[in-house]
Design an enzyme around this catalytic site. Structure first.
Site, PDB file in Angstrom:
ATOM      1  N   ASP A 284     -13.834  29.329  45.275  1.00 39.80           N
ATOM      2  CA  ASP A 284     -14.061  29.137  43.849  1.00 39.80           C
ATOM      3  C   ASP A 284     -15.364  29.764  43.363  1.00 39.80           C
ATOM      4  O   ASP A 284     -15.608  29.844  42.166  1.00 39.80           O
ATOM      5  CB  ASP A 284     -14.084  27.638  43.518  1.00 39.80           C
TER       6      ASP A 284
ATOM      7  N   ASP B 182     -32.538  15.246  34.784  1.00 41.12           N
ATOM      8  CA  ASP B 182     -32.916  16.531  35.360  1.00 41.12           C
ATOM      9  C   ASP B 182     -32.683  17.669  34.378  1.00 41.12           C
ATOM     10  O   ASP B 182     -33.459  18.620  34.324  1.00 41.12           O
ATOM     11  CB  ASP B 182     -32.102  16.795  36.631  1.00 41.12           C
ATOM     12  N   GLY B 183     -31.606  17.578  33.610  1.00 39.74           N
ATOM     13  CA  GLY B 183     -31.269  18.649  32.677  1.00 39.74           C
ATOM     14  C   GLY B 183     -32.325  18.876  31.620  1.00 39.74           C
ATOM     15  O   GLY B 183     -32.530  20.005  31.168  1.00 39.74           O
TER      16      GLY B 183
ATOM     17  N   SER C 161     -25.368  22.515  44.476  1.00 45.33           N
ATOM     18  CA  SER C 161     -25.334  22.965  45.864  1.00 45.33           C
ATOM     19  C   SER C 161     -24.935  21.834  46.806  1.00 45.33           C
ATOM     20  O   SER C 161     -24.133  22.022  47.729  1.00 45.33           O
ATOM     21  CB  SER C 161     -26.710  23.515  46.256  1.00 45.33           C
TER      22      SER C 161
END
Length: 297
Positions: A180, A77-78, A194
């Site tokens: 956070d 995906d990156g 997410s």
């Protein structure tokens, strides 16, 4: 599968750290040339040792985008995230070949490279994915801009404790989240950070913002799915000596200051993914999510 014609020139864009020796890209090159399509090799970034080590000529990507019809990305995906902005601005679709352990965006696995011959016959479908425009407003000036296919993340620094972030949408305050940080994702990004933060899975072709607190310190800090027609603003409620950073699609962190506002809206650009298979998002999730957890870059 709808038949669409028009592809003539294809950019082969392998992540050299995933596609060792560019083996998959070279196999794809043979298949595409055998089907009558022109090809060119472009690397998404310069590898250690230079580009000459692979035995094929590699051209600058920004030049080849001007005259090409498709990018075939070899990686996870990156790799697609890395290419999304340039491809979307040129209106060029991306077809992903997965070389990682997960990979939700790539359509093909290495064993399915033979399907590439269908490109010449126009046997593919196009799938548009919304993107985000992200800006940081500081004292009335825009000091940072970026675009995202996956997400914009506002998070604490390594040494910081709980941070408080005020989130508004239009004129309405969504709340002040303590924890956070927060992820503002597209539907495409709903299966990334997410999801790890407890957010929902959203149909990837939908038009929504997915807002998910990270390690929230209040019981009622849940995720929100909002229309993408407005603007989401994230602002540190208090910084003092705490460090808060913005990262767009996993890129280099941008340090926020007291008073900064991160504004996120739907981009006028879209990433267009090409599909050669009929795999649904649900089939992909059933296959991928039982095999491991992580993010492919």
């Amino acid at each position: 599968m709808q038949s669409v014609s028009g592809l003539k020139r294809v950019i082969l864009c392998p992540n050299p750290y995933r596609d060792k020796g560019l083996a998959a890209a070279k196999e794809a090159d043979k298949i595409l040339r055998g089907a009558g399509l022109a090809t060119v090799f472009c690397l998404p970034f310069k590898p250690e040792g230079g580009e000459g080590q692979y035995g094929v000529p590699c051209r600058p990507l920004h030049q080849e985008l001007r005259s090409s019809d498709l990018i075939v990305a070899f990686g996870g995906d990156g790799t697609i995230l890395h290419l999304a902005r340039a491809a979307s601005m040129r209106g060029i679709p991306v077809l992903g070949v997965n070389l990682g352990s997960l990979g939700f965006m790539p359509d093909l696995e290495v064993g399915e490279l033979g399907l590439l011959k269908n490109l010449a016959a126009g046997q593919y479908r196009r799938e548009k994915r919304m993107m985000l425009d992200v800006g940081v407003i500081r004292e009335g000036r825009t000091v940072f801009t970026g675009s995202a296919l996956n997400d914009a993340v506002v998070t604490k620094g390594a040494m910081a404790r709980v941070v408080r972030l005020q989130i508004t949408t239009g004129e309405d305050q969504l709340g002040v989240f303590a924890g956070d940080g927060v992820v503002v994702a597209t539907p495409t990004g709903s299966t990334g950070y997410s999801l790890s933060a407890g957010g929902p899975i959203v149909e990837p072709t939908a038009q929504n913002f997915v807002i998910s607190p990270i390690c929230a310190h209040t019981v009622f800090s849940k995720s929100f799915v909002l229309s993408a027609s407005g603007t989401v603003t994230v602002a540190p409620a208090e910084l003092n000596r705490k460090q808060v950073y913005l990262s767009v699609d996993g890129g280099r962190a941008f340090a926020l200051r007291q008073g900064d506002k991160v504004r996120i809206c739907r981009s006028r650009y879209e990433t267009e993914l090409l599909r050669l298979t009929d795999k649904s998002i649900y089939e992909i999730l059933r296959t991928k999510m039982t095999g491991g957890i992580g993010h492919e870059k």
